[in-house]
Design a protein around this motif. Sequence first.
Motif, PDB file in Angstrom:
ATOM      1  N   PHE A  86       0.830  -1.207   0.000  1.00 21.82           N
ATOM      2  CA  PHE A  86       0.000   0.000   0.000  1.00 21.82           C
ATOM      3  C   PHE A  86       0.865   1.258   0.000  1.00 21.82           C
ATOM      4  CE2 PHE A  86      -2.177   3.399   2.336  1.00 21.82           C
ATOM      5  CZ  PHE A  86      -3.278   3.583   1.491  1.00 21.82           C
ATOM      6  N   ARG A  87       1.925   1.243   0.789  1.00 25.31           N
ATOM      7  CA  ARG A  87       2.814   2.403   0.854  1.00 25.31           C
ATOM      8  C   ARG A  87       3.489   2.667  -0.489  1.00 25.31           C
ATOM      9  NH1 ARG A  87       5.705   1.328   6.746  1.00 25.31           N
ATOM     10  NH2 ARG A  87       4.006   2.170   8.020  1.00 25.31           N
ATOM     11  N   GLU A  88       3.781   1.591  -1.201  1.00 23.45           N
ATOM     12  CA  GLU A  88       4.385   1.746  -2.535  1.00 23.45           C
ATOM     13  C   GLU A  88       3.400   2.344  -3.534  1.00 23.45           C
ATOM     14  OE1 GLU A  88       7.836  -1.614  -3.155  1.00 23.45           O
ATOM     15  OE2 GLU A  88       5.760  -2.209  -3.519  1.00 23.45           O
ATOM     16  N   LEU A  89       2.143   1.898  -3.439  1.00 21.23           N
ATOM     17  CA  LEU A  89       1.131   2.334  -4.409  1.00 21.23           C
ATOM     18  C   LEU A  89       0.533   3.695  -4.080  1.00 21.23           C
ATOM     19  CD1 LEU A  89      -0.909  -0.981  -4.914  1.00 21.23           C
ATOM     20  CD2 LEU A  89       0.884  -0.056  -6.388  1.00 21.23           C
ATOM     21  N   ALA A  90       0.493   4.047  -2.804  1.00 21.83           N
ATOM     22  CA  ALA A  90      -0.250   5.228  -2.352  1.00 21.83           C
ATOM     23  C   ALA A  90       0.119   6.538  -3.063  1.00 21.83           C
ATOM     24  CB  ALA A  90      -0.106   5.389  -0.838  1.00 21.83           C
ATOM     25  N   PRO A  91       1.411   6.886  -3.229  1.00 21.73           N
ATOM     26  CA  PRO A  91       1.710   8.187  -3.854  1.00 21.73           C
ATOM     27  C   PRO A  91       1.165   8.310  -5.283  1.00 21.73           C
ATOM     28  CG  PRO A  91       3.651   7.317  -2.749  1.00 21.73           C
ATOM     29  CD  PRO A  91       2.643   6.222  -2.756  1.00 21.73           C
ATOM     30  N   GLY A  92       1.446   7.332  -6.130  1.00 22.70           N
ATOM     31  CA  GLY A  92       0.990   7.391  -7.524  1.00 22.70           C
ATOM     32  C   GLY A  92      -0.511   7.226  -7.655  1.00 22.70           C
ATOM     33  N   LEU A  93      -1.086   6.304  -6.856  1.00 22.92           N
ATOM     34  CA  LEU A  93      -2.534   6.088  -6.878  1.00 22.92           C
ATOM     35  C   LEU A  93      -3.264   7.334  -6.384  1.00 22.92           C
ATOM     36  CD1 LEU A  93      -5.053   4.311  -7.175  1.00 22.92           C
ATOM     37  CD2 LEU A  93      -4.561   3.353  -4.913  1.00 22.92           C
ATOM     38  N   GLY A  94      -2.751   7.921  -5.306  1.00 20.97           N
ATOM     39  CA  GLY A  94      -3.357   9.135  -4.759  1.00 20.97           C
ATOM     40  C   GLY A  94      -3.318  10.283  -5.748  1.00 20.97           C
ATOM     41  N   LEU A  95      -2.172  10.439  -6.425  1.00 17.20           N
ATOM     42  CA  LEU A  95      -2.044  11.510  -7.418  1.00 17.20           C
ATOM     43  C   LEU A  95      -3.027  11.288  -8.566  1.00 17.20           C
ATOM     44  CD1 LEU A  95      -0.610  14.010  -8.572  1.00 17.20           C
ATOM     45  CD2 LEU A  95       1.096  12.454  -9.573  1.00 17.20           C
TER      46      LEU A  95
END
Length: 333
Positions: free
Chosen positions: A7-16
């Motif tokens: 989740f931590r890996e995906l969160a920045p790009g997914l959130g953007l």
Amino acid sequence: MDKVHRFRELAPGLGLSVVVAMVAKALALVFPTLGGATIAILLGIVLGNTIFKQPILAKGTKFSESRLLEYSVVLLGFTVTFQTIAQLGVRGFIFIFVMMTIVIIGTLYLGGAFKFNKKMSMMMAGGNAVCGSSAIGAIAPAIQADDQEKGQIITLVNLLGTVMMLTLPFLGTSLFQGDQLAQGALIGGTLQSVGQVVAGASLIDPQVVQYAMLFKILRIILLVVVVAVFEKMNQGPATVSTKPNRKKFPIPWYVTGFLIVCILNSFVSLPTSFETIAHFLSTWFETTALAAIGLRLDLRRFIKEGPRFLFYGLSVGSVQTVAALGFLWLFPV
């Protein structure tokens, strides 16, 4: 712990991607003629090539581009029945078969003319005739293609698809005004990836998205045939394999999921809330995925490939467009 790390890996790009989709939806209220899908991908391209180039975003935008769009396709099954598919008619099925045949033969011929090797020409043909990067990923191991060549062709197919995605909808609207089935055939029968089909059709009308996806899914189903033919073409006459070759089934899971949901929707009377919720989620997944596609589109890579690649791509795109328009003019679907 692994899930937390993931989740931590995906969160920045997914959130953007989600934020860009939200901004696009808001701007669509101000510019309704453009629509949320168009704004999402264009805004993504601008931001991805200027402000947001950080490597930390890559995994999340990749997840948004691929998985969310796949979920969107499955959910589309709740809005489609066999009665809808039947509207494509025999001519619709013939259109896809003829288009794929012309694109494959034309691309292989142009590949030789532009001095590309056989394997690169095959990957280019499959990517354009079927479903972009997914088709190239299925064809490459079957013909033992080089990874670097595979990457170059994927880049070229994505570039061509982006150009066609932004131009074909306007061409379809001007030539087939009011004929949503023909507009869907033009977009679903030519554009390379599922994302480009959804994005291009979204520039016209939600009904066109539905038709375009049906034409696109017919192409994807035929990927099995294309992989088998190319594998046979790549084998020498005396080549005999003694190793057992376990192959991955080349039809993407989301196409199978779409068909299962479509069958369910055709034979079982589902509550209307199913379609409403599916449409809502599908739209948001789609817009977020398109934002991610824009964010991941690196314009510098296209420039780096050089004029020979670009001319090859434009020539293949011209063949696709002229063939589709010619067929739809002579034999309306």
